[in-house]
Design an enzyme around this catalytic site. Structure first.
Site, short mmCIF file in Angstrom:
data_model
loop_
_atom_site.label_atom_id
_atom_site.label_comp_id
_atom_site.label_asym_id
_atom_site.label_seq_id
_atom_site.Cartn_x
_atom_site.Cartn_y
_atom_site.Cartn_z
N GLU A 102 4.51 40.49 -9.68
CA GLU A 102 3.10 40.20 -9.95
C GLU A 102 2.35 41.51 -10.20
O GLU A 102 2.52 42.48 -9.45
CB GLU A 102 2.50 39.47 -8.74
CG GLU A 102 1.02 39.17 -8.85
CD GLU A 102 0.50 38.51 -7.59
OE1 GLU A 102 0.79 37.31 -7.39
OE2 GLU A 102 -0.18 39.19 -6.79
N LYS A 134 4.81 39.94 -4.72
CA LYS A 134 3.38 39.73 -4.85
C LYS A 134 2.60 40.92 -4.31
O LYS A 134 3.18 41.90 -3.81
CB LYS A 134 2.98 38.43 -4.14
CG LYS A 134 3.64 37.20 -4.77
CD LYS A 134 3.32 35.92 -4.03
CE LYS A 134 1.86 35.54 -4.14
NZ LYS A 134 1.50 35.16 -5.54
N ASP A 158 -1.58 38.32 -12.90
CA ASP A 158 -2.38 37.61 -11.89
C ASP A 158 -3.87 37.71 -12.19
O ASP A 158 -4.46 38.80 -12.15
CB ASP A 158 -2.09 38.19 -10.51
CG ASP A 158 -2.81 37.43 -9.41
OD1 ASP A 158 -2.89 36.20 -9.48
OD2 ASP A 158 -3.32 38.09 -8.47
N LYS A 163 2.27 25.43 -4.46
CA LYS A 163 1.09 24.82 -3.85
C LYS A 163 1.26 23.30 -3.84
O LYS A 163 0.56 22.55 -4.53
CB LYS A 163 -0.17 25.24 -4.59
CG LYS A 163 -0.45 26.73 -4.49
CD LYS A 163 -1.65 27.15 -5.32
CE LYS A 163 -1.88 28.66 -5.24
NZ LYS A 163 -3.01 29.10 -6.08
N ARG A 168 0.82 -1.22 0.00
CA ARG A 168 0.00 0.00 0.00
C ARG A 168 0.84 1.26 0.00
O ARG A 168 0.56 2.22 -0.73
CB ARG A 168 -0.97 -0.02 1.19
CG ARG A 168 -1.82 1.25 1.37
CD ARG A 168 -2.38 1.83 0.10
NE ARG A 168 -3.07 0.85 -0.74
CZ ARG A 168 -3.32 1.03 -2.04
NH1 ARG A 168 -2.88 2.12 -2.65
NH2 ARG A 168 -3.95 0.12 -2.73
#
Length: 276
Positions: free
Chosen positions: A192, A163, A213, A131, A96
């Protein structure tokens, strides 16, 4: 990549096996050997074979793991991606955890390949983001590369990305860039921007890349015209398989997609065993 995986493998086995696999110990006598194949149940791209092999070795170094495909290779239902052979207790205990790593990384590679294929007629390069699953970044970014994408920055240390909150704290894009220059950070600088006016400001500052963005497709196309190739442009925010080709068709240089690592479904795999 395996260096980053070893700690995760150790933790995963500790979590799953704990003091021992009570089921396998009860039903499989010591010394019994087994063999089997890892099969694919869906179309995808394989990634993580080395990690899966390391899981089996960590449980019992006598288990042999033989890949039957290469990393980054497309697969279809019924394909055998690897064969295992050795002490059956160890194979069942490792099964597993090995499949979890292989399915997760293959899922990322598979989704990345779908985005890469969608933009193939255009110049745009598909990038990942930060992320990622905590602790898994090196592995997940490796999976993106297996799927044909490229890595954005690995962390907060290898590229400046100014940012919206940095800009708000500094008062303007120009001031934020000035402070970065004064700090002499020695890494590429990306800014950004939220609209075309901010783009025009950023274009005057000599940065290495500008991130658009959450721009609409129409505004991305206009941004490409305004930039005239002076600075590479990256589109980010709200990118899906439904709209990525339209974004790429604007002529933008990069498209970053958080979903590659935070929303990729696992590739369906199974281990079919036959005692020998």
């Amino acid at each position: 990549m395996l260096g980053a995986a070893k700690g995760l493998i150790e933790q995963a086995l500790k979590e799953d096996v704990g003091p021992g696999d009570v089921t396998t110990r009860a039903v499989i006598p010591p010394g019994v050997r087994g063999k089997g194949a890892i099969l694919v149940k869906a179309h995808g791209v394989i990634c993580g074979l080395q990690v899966a092999a390391e899981v089996f070795r960590a449980v019992d170094e006598r288990i042999s793991f033989r890949p039957r495909v290469r990393e980054g290779e497309p697969v279809q239902p019924g394909d055998v991606v690897a064969e295992v052979e050795g002490p059956l207790r160890g194979i069942l205990t490792a099964e597993r955890t090995a499949l979890n790593f292989l399915a997760r990384l293959s899922g990322i590679a598979t989704l990345t390949a779908r985005f890469v294929d969608a933009v193939a007629p255009y110049r745009a390069v598909i990038l990942d983001t930060r992320k990622t699953t905590p602790g898994w970044r090196v592995l997940e970014k490796y999976a993106v590369r297996c799927g044909g994408g490229r890595n954005h920055r690995m962390g907060l240390y290898d590229m400046v990305l100014i940012k919206d909150n940095h800009i708000a704290a500094c008062g303007s894009i120009s001031e934020a860039v000035r402070r970065v220059r004064a700090a002499g950070v020695g890494v590429p600088v990306e800014v950004e921007v939220k609209n075309l006016d901010e783009l025009r400001e950023a274009l005057k500052l000599g940065v290495d890349r500008i991130l658009l963005d959450n721009f609409s497709v129409e505004d991305i196309a206009e941004a490409v015209k305004i930039a005239e190739g002076r600075v590479p442009l990256e589109a980010s925010g709200g990118v899906t398989l439904d709209n990525v080709a339209a974004i790429a068709a604007t002529g933008v240089d990069y498209i970053s997609v958080g979903a590659l690592t935070h929303s990729a479904p696992a590739l369906d795999l199974s281990l079919e065993l036959s005692p020998s």
